[in-house]
Design an enzyme around this catalytic site. Structure first.
Site, PDB file in Angstrom:
ATOM      1  N   HIS A   1     -58.847 -15.397 -31.845  1.00  0.00           N
ATOM      2  CA  HIS A   1     -58.002 -14.253 -32.186  1.00  0.00           C
ATOM      3  C   HIS A   1     -59.005 -13.045 -33.007  1.00  0.00           C
ATOM      4  O   HIS A   1     -58.032 -12.343 -33.649  1.00  0.00           O
ATOM      5  CB  HIS A   1     -56.826 -14.964 -32.900  1.00  0.00           C
TER       6      HIS A   1
ATOM      7  N   ARG B   1     -58.633 -15.999 -22.879  1.00  0.00           N
ATOM      8  CA  ARG B   1     -56.974 -16.837 -23.311  1.00  0.00           C
ATOM      9  C   ARG B   1     -56.652 -17.414 -21.961  1.00  0.00           C
ATOM     10  O   ARG B   1     -55.908 -18.434 -21.864  1.00  0.00           O
ATOM     11  CB  ARG B   1     -56.335 -15.617 -23.684  1.00  0.00           C
TER      12      ARG B   1
ATOM     13  N   ASN C   1     -46.783 -16.659 -20.867  1.00  0.00           N
ATOM     14  CA  ASN C   1     -47.726 -16.164 -20.003  1.00  0.00           C
ATOM     15  C   ASN C   1     -47.153 -14.758 -19.527  1.00  0.00           C
ATOM     16  O   ASN C   1     -47.856 -13.915 -19.109  1.00  0.00           O
ATOM     17  CB  ASN C   1     -48.117 -17.178 -18.823  1.00  0.00           C
TER      18      ASN C   1
ATOM     19  N   HIS D   1     -54.986 -21.092 -21.594  1.00  0.00           N
ATOM     20  CA  HIS D   1     -53.705 -21.459 -20.987  1.00  0.00           C
ATOM     21  C   HIS D   1     -53.530 -22.102 -19.544  1.00  0.00           C
ATOM     22  O   HIS D   1     -53.106 -22.777 -19.092  1.00  0.00           O
ATOM     23  CB  HIS D   1     -52.949 -20.138 -20.902  1.00  0.00           C
TER      24      HIS D   1
HETATM   25  C1  HEM Z   1     -54.035 -21.945 -32.078  1.00  0.00           C
HETATM   26  C2  HEM Z   1     -53.028 -21.767 -31.352  1.00  0.00           C
HETATM   27  C3  HEM Z   1     -52.612 -20.585 -30.547  1.00  0.00           C
HETATM   28  C4  HEM Z   1     -51.795 -19.860 -30.610  1.00  0.00           C
HETATM   29  C5  HEM Z   1     -50.129 -20.250 -31.324  1.00  0.00           C
HETATM   30  C6  HEM Z   1     -51.916 -18.496 -29.898  1.00  0.00           C
HETATM   31  C7  HEM Z   1     -51.097 -17.685 -29.489  1.00  0.00           C
HETATM   32  C8  HEM Z   1     -51.319 -16.353 -29.054  1.00  0.00           C
HETATM   33  C9  HEM Z   1     -50.313 -15.435 -29.131  1.00  0.00           C
HETATM   34  C10 HEM Z   1     -48.727 -15.562 -29.463  1.00  0.00           C
HETATM   35  C11 HEM Z   1     -50.900 -14.474 -28.694  1.00  0.00           C
HETATM   36  C12 HEM Z   1     -50.490 -12.890 -28.548  1.00  0.00           C
HETATM   37  C13 HEM Z   1     -49.811 -13.028 -27.053  1.00  0.00           C
HETATM   38  C14 HEM Z   1     -49.004 -11.570 -26.748  1.00  0.00           C
HETATM   39  O1  HEM Z   1     -48.261 -11.188 -27.718  1.00  0.00           O
HETATM   40  O2  HEM Z   1     -49.342 -10.872 -25.554  1.00  0.00           O
HETATM   41  C15 HEM Z   1     -52.374 -14.591 -28.421  1.00  0.00           C
HETATM   42  C16 HEM Z   1     -53.101 -14.015 -27.963  1.00  0.00           C
HETATM   43  C17 HEM Z   1     -54.688 -14.298 -27.560  1.00  0.00           C
HETATM   44  N1  HEM Z   1     -55.043 -15.599 -27.682  1.00  0.00           N
HETATM   45 FE1  HEM Z   1     -54.194 -17.307 -28.706  1.00  0.00          FE
HETATM   46  N2  HEM Z   1     -53.277 -18.722 -29.800  1.00  0.00           N
HETATM   47  C18 HEM Z   1     -53.748 -19.953 -29.935  1.00  0.00           C
HETATM   48  C19 HEM Z   1     -54.977 -20.493 -29.566  1.00  0.00           C
HETATM   49  C20 HEM Z   1     -55.911 -19.628 -28.875  1.00  0.00           C
HETATM   50  C21 HEM Z   1     -57.044 -19.986 -28.132  1.00  0.00           C
HETATM   51  C22 HEM Z   1     -57.432 -21.858 -28.453  1.00  0.00           C
HETATM   52  C23 HEM Z   1     -57.705 -19.156 -27.648  1.00  0.00           C
HETATM   53  C24 HEM Z   1     -59.063 -19.217 -26.806  1.00  0.00           C
HETATM   54  C25 HEM Z   1     -59.950 -20.028 -26.890  1.00  0.00           C
HETATM   55  C26 HEM Z   1     -56.941 -18.039 -27.822  1.00  0.00           C
HETATM   56  C27 HEM Z   1     -57.108 -16.838 -27.280  1.00  0.00           C
HETATM   57  C28 HEM Z   1     -56.265 -15.793 -27.372  1.00  0.00           C
HETATM   58  C29 HEM Z   1     -56.752 -14.364 -27.086  1.00  0.00           C
HETATM   59  C30 HEM Z   1     -58.041 -13.852 -26.562  1.00  0.00           C
HETATM   60  C31 HEM Z   1     -55.841 -13.496 -27.235  1.00  0.00           C
HETATM   61  C32 HEM Z   1     -55.624 -12.077 -26.980  1.00  0.00           C
HETATM   62  C33 HEM Z   1     -55.411 -11.744 -25.381  1.00  0.00           C
HETATM   63  C34 HEM Z   1     -55.216 -10.433 -24.963  1.00  0.00           C
HETATM   64  O3  HEM Z   1     -55.460  -9.854 -25.786  1.00  0.00           O
HETATM   65  O4  HEM Z   1     -54.774 -10.286 -23.837  1.00  0.00           O
HETATM   66  N3  HEM Z   1     -55.599 -18.354 -28.494  1.00  0.00           N
HETATM   67  N4  HEM Z   1     -52.307 -16.060 -28.847  1.00  0.00           N
END
Ligand code: HEM
Ligand SMILES: *[C@@H]1O[C@H](CO)[C@@H](O)[C@H](O)[C@H]1NC(C)=O
Ligand SMILES: *[C@@H]1O[C@H](CO)[C@@H](O)[C@H](O)[C@H]1NC(C)=O
Ligand SMILES: *[C@@H]1O[C@H](CO)[C@@H](O)[C@H](O)[C@H]1NC(C)=O
Length: 330
Positions: free
Chosen positions: A196, A62, A95, A66
């Site tokens: 995700h 992530r 973030n 970002h």
């Molecule tokens: C398509 C639009 C996307 C949205 C709206 C989005 C939104 C989010 C949100 C809200 C979270 C949870 C954050 C939290 O509550 O702490 C999350 C987690 C995550 N996202 Fe996305 N995301 C998107 C695309 C992506 C992309 C493109 C990637 C990487 C290639 C990604 C990788 C991740 C990962 C790995 C997590 C888990 C992070 C952790 O466990 O620390 N996301 N995302």
């Protein structure tokens, strides 16, 4: 002074036709000659960290996303607040209290600086670390070369995270527009959303528009399960996390798409992939689990990691990933 420097770079670009330096083109094995062990050093740190906590691997994937969506892939995400810049990207709403993996990047940078001082950018370390985390969490199924040669930026603005990072409540057209602003297409968006399938989300990211509304298409039994995990009185200090993929929580795999089809995903942006025929077809394709998603993810990660790369006078190789060199001793 800066203008003269830029002019000198422009002239040497014209003279040398050094495309890699002048246009920010990235190359595989970029550090082969200047720091041959760079990638091995980074992957050793990532392996160690992910072994201790698989969630950090999700955090590293992530982190690249970002970083790249705000000011390009230039490690602007890593800059700490200073008196001169109290609100860097790191403290932006998407973030703050959510990103993880910064310590892994610090450890990798320390080890790389020891081997080859002043040579490897923090932006490249972020890209290598995301690649390595993908490799480990996918059980070595996602296996690709990460081109390098990024420079580190000097500008980081927390407000811009709201302008460029997609919000979890975006619908299909909002998501497509958000990715298009960064030169990524619909397929990239669907493929990269597969990230995700690892990591976590805080209750605050989904309760309001997925559980507390009648317009959500979330599976009712999944919603009940989530409700038990998220308190009514959510606050900064009372905001539990839930696994994004409750089936194969720590594996980076195509299970995410099966979850989307079953309406067992956390975010509106995940569910939105079923709301257009084009993206719904992709979801059904990748859900087959025949290995095609893994190949597409490899390519899409390289595209993600190439956004608005800095070169020449626009960047530097930071000494410490948390501070621009100018501020280094402050
Ligand atoms: C398509 C639009 C996307 C949205 C709206 C989005 C939104 C989010 C949100 C809200 C979270 C949870 C954050 C939290 O509550 O702490 C999350 C987690 C995550 N996202 Fe996305 N995301 C998107 C695309 C992506 C992309 C493109 C990637 C990487 C290639 C990604 C990788 C991740 C990962 C790995 C997590 C888990 C992070 C952790 O466990 O620390 N996301 N995302
Ligand atoms: C890196 O450089 C070494 C020595 O110059 C060479 O043998 C090796 O093939 C190069 N590797 C890549 C991937 O370019
Ligand atoms: C940060 O970005 C916003 C636009 O998102 C802009 O209005 C603001 O002036 C910027 N702040 C600084 C310190 O450059
Ligand atoms: C969700 O609804 C419950 C019950 O009506 C309420 O107590 C809670 O504050 C709401 N949470 C959010 C984030 O909207």
């Amino acid at each position: 002074m800066a203008a003269i420097f830029k002019l000198a770079i422009l002239i040497s670009c014209v003279l040398l036709w050094a495309a890699a330096v002048c246009q920010g083109a990235l190359e595989v094995s970029y550090y082969n000659k200047t720091c041959p062990r760079a990638e091995a050093i980074v992957s050793a740190e990532v392996r160690k960290a992910v072994r201790a906590n698989a969630g950090v691997g999700a955090g590293l994937i992530r982190l690249l996303f970002h970083d790249c969506f705000v000011q390009g892939c230039d490690a602007s995400i890593l800059l700490d607040p200073t008196t001169a810049n109290p609100q860097p990207e790191k403290l932006g709403l998407p973030n703050r209290r959510s990103l993880r993996g910064f310590e892994v990047i610090d450890a990798a940078k320390d080890a790389v600086e020891e081997a080859c001082p002043g040579t490897v950018s923090c932006a490249d370390i972020v890209a290598f670390a995301a690649r390595d985390a993908s490799y480990i969490l996918s059980g070595r199924k996602i296996d690709f070369k990460m081109p390098a040669g990024r420079l580190d930026g000097r500008y980081s603005n927390g407000t811009e995270t709201l302008d460029f990072l997609p919000a979890p409540f975006l619908d299909h057209s909002g998501l497509v527009k958000n990715f298009a602003k960064k030169g990524l297409d619909v397929e990239d968006m669907v493929v990269l959303s597969g990230a995700h399938s690892v990591g976590r989300a805080h209750c605050s990211s989904f309760v309001q528009d997925r559980l507390n509304t009648s317009s959500s298409d979330i599976d009712p039994s999944f919603a009940r399960w989530l409700r038990r995990r998220c308190p009514d009185d959510l606050s900064d200090t009372n905001n539990p996390t839930v696994r994004q993929d409750t089936v194969t929580a720590a594996a980076l795999d195509s299970q995410y798409y099966a979850n989307v089809l079953r309406h067992r995903v956390l975010l509106t942006s995940d569910a939105a992939l079923l709301t257009s025929p084009e993206t719904a077809r992709m979801v059904r394709d990748y859900a087959k689990g025949d290995g095609q998603w893994e190949r597409k993810f490899e390519t899409a990660m390289v595209r993600l990691a190439s956004i608005d790369v800095k070169a020449g006078a626009d960047g530097e190789i930071r000494k410490n990933c948390r501070f621009v060199n100018y501020n280094y001793n402050y």
